[in-house]
Design a protein around this motif. Sequence first.
Motif, PDB file in Angstrom:
ATOM      1  N   TYR A  16       0.826  -1.202   0.000  1.00  0.00           N
ATOM      2  CA  TYR A  16       0.000   0.000   0.000  1.00  0.00           C
ATOM      3  C   TYR A  16       0.867   1.261   0.000  1.00  0.00           C
ATOM      4  N   ARG A  17       0.481   2.224  -0.844  1.00  0.00           N
ATOM      5  CA  ARG A  17       1.106   3.546  -0.868  1.00  0.00           C
ATOM      6  C   ARG A  17      -0.008   4.581  -0.772  1.00  0.00           C
ATOM      7  N   GLU A  18       0.294   5.714  -0.194  1.00  0.00           N
ATOM      8  CA  GLU A  18      -0.697   6.773  -0.034  1.00  0.00           C
ATOM      9  C   GLU A  18      -0.929   7.503  -1.346  1.00  0.00           C
ATOM     10  N   GLU A  19      -1.485   6.806  -2.305  1.00  0.00           N
ATOM     11  CA  GLU A  19      -1.779   7.380  -3.609  1.00  0.00           C
ATOM     12  C   GLU A  19      -3.207   7.005  -4.000  1.00  0.00           C
ATOM     13  N   TYR A  20      -3.777   7.787  -4.869  1.00  0.00           N
ATOM     14  CA  TYR A  20      -5.121   7.533  -5.355  1.00  0.00           C
ATOM     15  C   TYR A  20      -5.055   6.465  -6.445  1.00  0.00           C
ATOM     16  N   GLU A  21      -5.433   5.245  -6.087  1.00  0.00           N
ATOM     17  CA  GLU A  21      -5.364   4.119  -7.016  1.00  0.00           C
ATOM     18  C   GLU A  21      -6.615   3.234  -6.913  1.00  0.00           C
ATOM     19  N   PRO A  22      -7.796   3.775  -7.187  1.00  0.00           N
ATOM     20  CA  PRO A  22      -9.016   2.971  -7.030  1.00  0.00           C
ATOM     21  C   PRO A  22      -9.066   1.737  -7.924  1.00  0.00           C
TER      22      PRO A  22
END
Length: 118
Positions: A16-22
């Motif tokens: 998990y990375r704090e990026e917008y990846e829906p």
Amino acid sequence: MPCRHEFGIIDCLEEYREEYEPEKYNCTYVEDDLLDEIYDEDFKAKIEKLETFAHNTNRPYKNLAYYGITLIPPKSLKYFLDIIIDANVKYESKELKMLIEKITYAIKENKWMIHYGI
């Protein structure tokens, strides 16, 4: 474009990375207008007790991060499911039914969920 809250399942928390990846988390969505509609005092009181993390696992939180990322641990999913089932009884929404299915699957697989706020 309508504002949406997106919910997905994290297969591997270590990736998990704090990026917008829906797309990565196969997210389903609930329109913001629907959440606003169901956000009565009862729903608010329940959701404010939901044990989560804001943006990463170093930031314990309670509630969903309305404008950010929320991580929902497996131990909180049954409680979250109960809240959404109660809301769906009242509002009978296709979006909430899809969210119920997603939460149920995450519980079965003992997975974390991710929420992207608007």
